[in-house]
Design a protein around this motif. Structure first.
Motif, PDB file in Angstrom:
ATOM      1  N   ARG A   1     -21.659  50.816 -33.634  1.00  0.00           N
ATOM      2  CA  ARG A   1     -20.494  50.737 -32.927  1.00  0.00           C
ATOM      3  C   ARG A   1     -19.138  50.963 -33.676  1.00  0.00           C
ATOM      4  NH1 ARG A   1     -19.824  45.183 -31.825  1.00  0.00           N
ATOM      5  NH2 ARG A   1     -17.690  45.221 -32.968  1.00  0.00           N
ATOM      6  N   ILE A   2     -19.224  50.288 -34.400  1.00  0.00           N
ATOM      7  CA  ILE A   2     -17.921  50.406 -35.183  1.00  0.00           C
ATOM      8  C   ILE A   2     -17.442  51.768 -35.986  1.00  0.00           C
ATOM      9  CG2 ILE A   2     -16.304  49.664 -37.530  1.00  0.00           C
ATOM     10  CD1 ILE A   2     -17.612  46.728 -36.664  1.00  0.00           C
ATOM     11  N   GLU A   3     -18.153  52.461 -36.112  1.00  0.00           N
ATOM     12  CA  GLU A   3     -18.338  53.747 -36.794  1.00  0.00           C
ATOM     13  C   GLU A   3     -18.166  55.420 -35.436  1.00  0.00           C
ATOM     14  OE1 GLU A   3     -18.292  57.181 -38.847  1.00  0.00           O
ATOM     15  OE2 GLU A   3     -17.772  55.411 -39.824  1.00  0.00           O
ATOM     16  N   VAL A   4     -18.716  54.668 -34.467  1.00  0.00           N
ATOM     17  CA  VAL A   4     -18.586  55.691 -33.544  1.00  0.00           C
ATOM     18  C   VAL A   4     -16.808  55.203 -32.751  1.00  0.00           C
ATOM     19  CG1 VAL A   4     -19.301  55.793 -30.809  1.00  0.00           C
ATOM     20  CG2 VAL A   4     -20.825  56.063 -32.648  1.00  0.00           C
ATOM     21  N   ASN A   5     -16.667  54.483 -32.629  1.00  0.00           N
ATOM     22  CA  ASN A   5     -15.061  53.851 -32.095  1.00  0.00           C
ATOM     23  C   ASN A   5     -13.907  54.283 -33.269  1.00  0.00           C
ATOM     24  OD1 ASN A   5     -15.999  53.537 -28.944  1.00  0.00           O
ATOM     25  ND2 ASN A   5     -17.190  52.519 -29.827  1.00  0.00           N
ATOM     26  N   GLN A   6     -14.587  53.705 -34.053  1.00  0.00           N
ATOM     27  CA  GLN A   6     -13.306  53.773 -35.832  1.00  0.00           C
ATOM     28  C   GLN A   6     -12.229  52.925 -35.318  1.00  0.00           C
ATOM     29  OE1 GLN A   6     -12.587  56.639 -38.171  1.00  0.00           O
ATOM     30  NE2 GLN A   6     -14.518  55.943 -37.726  1.00  0.00           N
ATOM     31  N   GLU A   7     -13.454  51.715 -35.183  1.00  0.00           N
ATOM     32  CA  GLU A   7     -12.616  50.448 -34.413  1.00  0.00           C
ATOM     33  C   GLU A   7     -11.801  49.861 -36.134  1.00  0.00           C
ATOM     34  OE1 GLU A   7     -15.022  47.475 -32.857  1.00  0.00           O
ATOM     35  OE2 GLU A   7     -16.866  48.998 -32.098  1.00  0.00           O
ATOM     36  N   LEU A   8     -12.735  50.253 -36.567  1.00  0.00           N
ATOM     37  CA  LEU A   8     -11.821  48.915 -38.101  1.00  0.00           C
ATOM     38  C   LEU A   8     -10.525  49.873 -38.976  1.00  0.00           C
ATOM     39  CD1 LEU A   8     -14.252  47.365 -40.474  1.00  0.00           C
ATOM     40  CD2 LEU A   8     -12.905  46.801 -38.877  1.00  0.00           C
ATOM     41  N   THR A   9     -10.729  51.554 -38.573  1.00  0.00           N
ATOM     42  CA  THR A   9      -9.680  52.387 -38.715  1.00  0.00           C
ATOM     43  C   THR A   9      -8.291  52.427 -37.407  1.00  0.00           C
ATOM     44  OG1 THR A   9     -10.520  54.047 -40.108  1.00  0.00           O
ATOM     45  CG2 THR A   9      -8.827  54.974 -38.870  1.00  0.00           C
TER      46      THR A   9
ATOM     47  N   ALA B   1     -31.839  51.764 -24.427  1.00  0.00           N
ATOM     48  CA  ALA B   1     -30.762  52.621 -23.506  1.00  0.00           C
ATOM     49  C   ALA B   1     -30.592  54.331 -24.076  1.00  0.00           C
ATOM     50  CB  ALA B   1     -29.633  51.952 -23.030  1.00  0.00           C
ATOM     51  N   PRO B   2     -30.136  55.013 -23.979  1.00  0.00           N
ATOM     52  CA  PRO B   2     -29.367  56.439 -24.238  1.00  0.00           C
ATOM     53  C   PRO B   2     -28.151  55.245 -25.753  1.00  0.00           C
ATOM     54  CG  PRO B   2     -29.306  56.975 -22.173  1.00  0.00           C
ATOM     55  CD  PRO B   2     -29.438  55.717 -22.421  1.00  0.00           C
ATOM     56  N   LEU B   3     -28.250  56.165 -26.794  1.00  0.00           N
ATOM     57  CA  LEU B   3     -27.429  55.605 -28.069  1.00  0.00           C
ATOM     58  C   LEU B   3     -26.207  56.498 -28.255  1.00  0.00           C
ATOM     59  CD1 LEU B   3     -30.772  55.820 -30.649  1.00  0.00           C
ATOM     60  CD2 LEU B   3     -29.125  54.218 -29.884  1.00  0.00           C
ATOM     61  N   ASP B   4     -26.103  56.309 -26.728  1.00  0.00           N
ATOM     62  CA  ASP B   4     -24.125  56.227 -26.923  1.00  0.00           C
ATOM     63  C   ASP B   4     -22.568  55.644 -27.761  1.00  0.00           C
ATOM     64  OD1 ASP B   4     -21.784  57.123 -26.206  1.00  0.00           O
ATOM     65  OD2 ASP B   4     -22.340  58.341 -23.792  1.00  0.00           O
ATOM     66  N   MET B   5     -23.020  54.856 -27.200  1.00  0.00           N
ATOM     67  CA  MET B   5     -21.812  53.429 -27.698  1.00  0.00           C
ATOM     68  C   MET B   5     -20.469  53.525 -27.803  1.00  0.00           C
ATOM     69  SD  MET B   5     -23.931  51.662 -30.953  1.00  0.00           S
ATOM     70  CE  MET B   5     -25.989  50.790 -31.240  1.00  0.00           C
ATOM     71  N   ARG B   6     -19.518  54.677 -26.950  1.00  0.00           N
ATOM     72  CA  ARG B   6     -18.567  55.241 -26.819  1.00  0.00           C
ATOM     73  C   ARG B   6     -18.090  54.722 -26.044  1.00  0.00           C
ATOM     74  NH1 ARG B   6     -18.353  61.378 -25.881  1.00  0.00           N
ATOM     75  NH2 ARG B   6     -20.368  60.207 -23.999  1.00  0.00           N
ATOM     76  N   MET B   7     -16.519  53.570 -26.345  1.00  0.00           N
ATOM     77  CA  MET B   7     -16.090  52.244 -25.510  1.00  0.00           C
ATOM     78  C   MET B   7     -15.264  53.267 -24.443  1.00  0.00           C
ATOM     79  SD  MET B   7     -14.594  49.407 -27.470  1.00  0.00           S
ATOM     80  CE  MET B   7     -15.383  48.729 -28.518  1.00  0.00           C
ATOM     81  N   ASP B   8     -15.086  55.151 -25.267  1.00  0.00           N
ATOM     82  CA  ASP B   8     -14.989  55.499 -23.933  1.00  0.00           C
ATOM     83  C   ASP B   8     -15.520  56.731 -24.078  1.00  0.00           C
ATOM     84  OD1 ASP B   8     -13.253  57.222 -22.330  1.00  0.00           O
ATOM     85  OD2 ASP B   8     -11.391  57.693 -23.905  1.00  0.00           O
ATOM     86  N   PRO B   9     -16.553  56.850 -22.675  1.00  0.00           N
ATOM     87  CA  PRO B   9     -17.530  57.240 -23.180  1.00  0.00           C
ATOM     88  C   PRO B   9     -17.536  58.913 -22.591  1.00  0.00           C
ATOM     89  CG  PRO B   9     -17.501  56.283 -20.536  1.00  0.00           C
ATOM     90  CD  PRO B   9     -16.345  55.981 -21.849  1.00  0.00           C
ATOM     91  N   THR B  10     -16.109  59.359 -22.971  1.00  0.00           N
ATOM     92  CA  THR B  10     -15.213  60.403 -22.401  1.00  0.00           C
ATOM     93  C   THR B  10     -14.481  61.412 -23.250  1.00  0.00           C
ATOM     94  OG1 THR B  10     -12.747  60.430 -22.037  1.00  0.00           O
ATOM     95  CG2 THR B  10     -14.109  60.534 -20.086  1.00  0.00           C
TER      96      THR B  10
END
Length: 332
Positions: free
Chosen positions: A229-237, A140-149
């Protein structure tokens, strides 16, 4: 007395949402029950609404409660709105990341809440939709954004980050032993052709890891995908900001329940709850005045996991770790 209202009918077209099994559902409900069952008009926040399974159970079991559901994923919000429409104005959906909780509550005119639930990590919806790029098992495309907008994609991270930053992300967020080698390979290969799809990344990671290591532990790309995924969505921050905000929003008697799925989230949760449950007095003080007493008490002394039966029914529950706490007094 625990409420036993009847389950509302499923909204048409959302059968897949009702097939989803929420993680540790009964334990979450039992932990939140003392804060919600006896309080008419109690407000509970589902900070990670997702497919709405936990929220549906909360609204059903506690028919006098109002629920605020937050999610950064517009598709998850749309599906949950349909699923929870039978609850009318008892349910409010908000497009927001959970560290935006203070602003959301201020906008809704809610000074304090009685319960909050975090079900962290990637949702079933995001894993199951192949075109989102979260699952390493499908190209699949390498997106991984939880909010694709909004925000950068995983492909942008792979194609633009320096090798040292890629190595750090893989090591810290994915706990990847071969982070430096994988990062160097990514930098070399992107010069030949930018990364776009997940299958190429999966192959690259597999080839970069020693053959002996590949034979155990599942797909060798899982740690790299988690880290991206964690980096793209800044989950820990986001979580680092969200936990103190959630604790501060709880009324006395209010409860927080956190489900995490890897050690970084669980350690962060453990520290935040332990800090609230610690006395502010010097260790040698013979009598601790009220002003220095802990503001929270731990409801789980250690993290709790799913039972064998739950894991058999829902394999995604295998890595879940649950922690909970209750506010027992106001901050001094």
């Amino acid at each position: 007395m625990t409420a036993t209202a009847a389950q509302p009918p499923a909204a048409s077209g959302d059968a897949e949402a009702h097939a989803h099994v929420p993680v540790l559902l009964d334990r979450c409900m039992d932990l939140l029950a003392p804060a919600l069952a006896e309080r008419p008009g109690a407000v509970v926040v589902d900070a990670t609404l997702g497919m709405g399974g936990h929220s549906e159970a909360l609204l059903t079991r506690f028919p006098r409660a109002r629920l605020i559901g937050l999610d950064r994923d517009p598709e998850a919000l749309a599906r949950s709105r349909r699923r929870l429409a039978p609850f009318g104005d008892r349910f409010t959906a908000v497009h927001a990341v959970y560290d935006e909780l203070p602003a959301v509550l201020a906008r809704l005119g809610i000074p304090r809440i009685d319960g909050i639930l975090f079900d962290l990590g990637v949702s079933s919806l995001q894993l199951d939709e192949a075109d989102r790029g979260f699952a390493y098992a499908r190209d699949a495309p390498l997106d991984m954004r939880m909010d694709p907008t909004r925000g950068i994609t995983a492909a942008e991270v792979l194609n633009t980050y320096p090798a040292d930053d890629l190595s750090r992300i893989l090591r810290e967020y994915g706990e990847e032993r071969f982070a430096r080698k994988i990062a160097a390979t990514i930098v070399r290969e992107r010069a030949r052709e930018p990364f776009r799809d997940s299958a190429r990344l999966v192959d690259l990671v597999r080839d970069a890891i020693p053959a002996a290591t590949r034979r155990t532990g599942g797909n060798p790309a899982k740690r790299t995908f988690q880290a991206l995924r964690i980096e793209v969505n800044q989950e820990l921050t986001v979580l680092e900001r969200a936990l103190p905000a959630a604790l501060a929003a709880l009324a006395v008697g209010g409860r927080i329940v956190v489900l995490s799925y890897h050690s970084l989230e669980d350690r962060m949760t453990k520290r935040a709850l332990a800090a609230g449950a610690a006395s502010k007095a010097p260790p040698d003080l013979p009598v601790v005045p009220d002003a220095l007493q802990p503001t929270f008490t731990l409801l789980t002394r250690a993290s709790e996991g799913a039972t064998e039966a739950e894991t058999a029914e829902n394999p995604r529950a295998a890595s879940a770790r649950l922690r909970a706490a209750e506010r027992v007094r106001e901050d001094s």
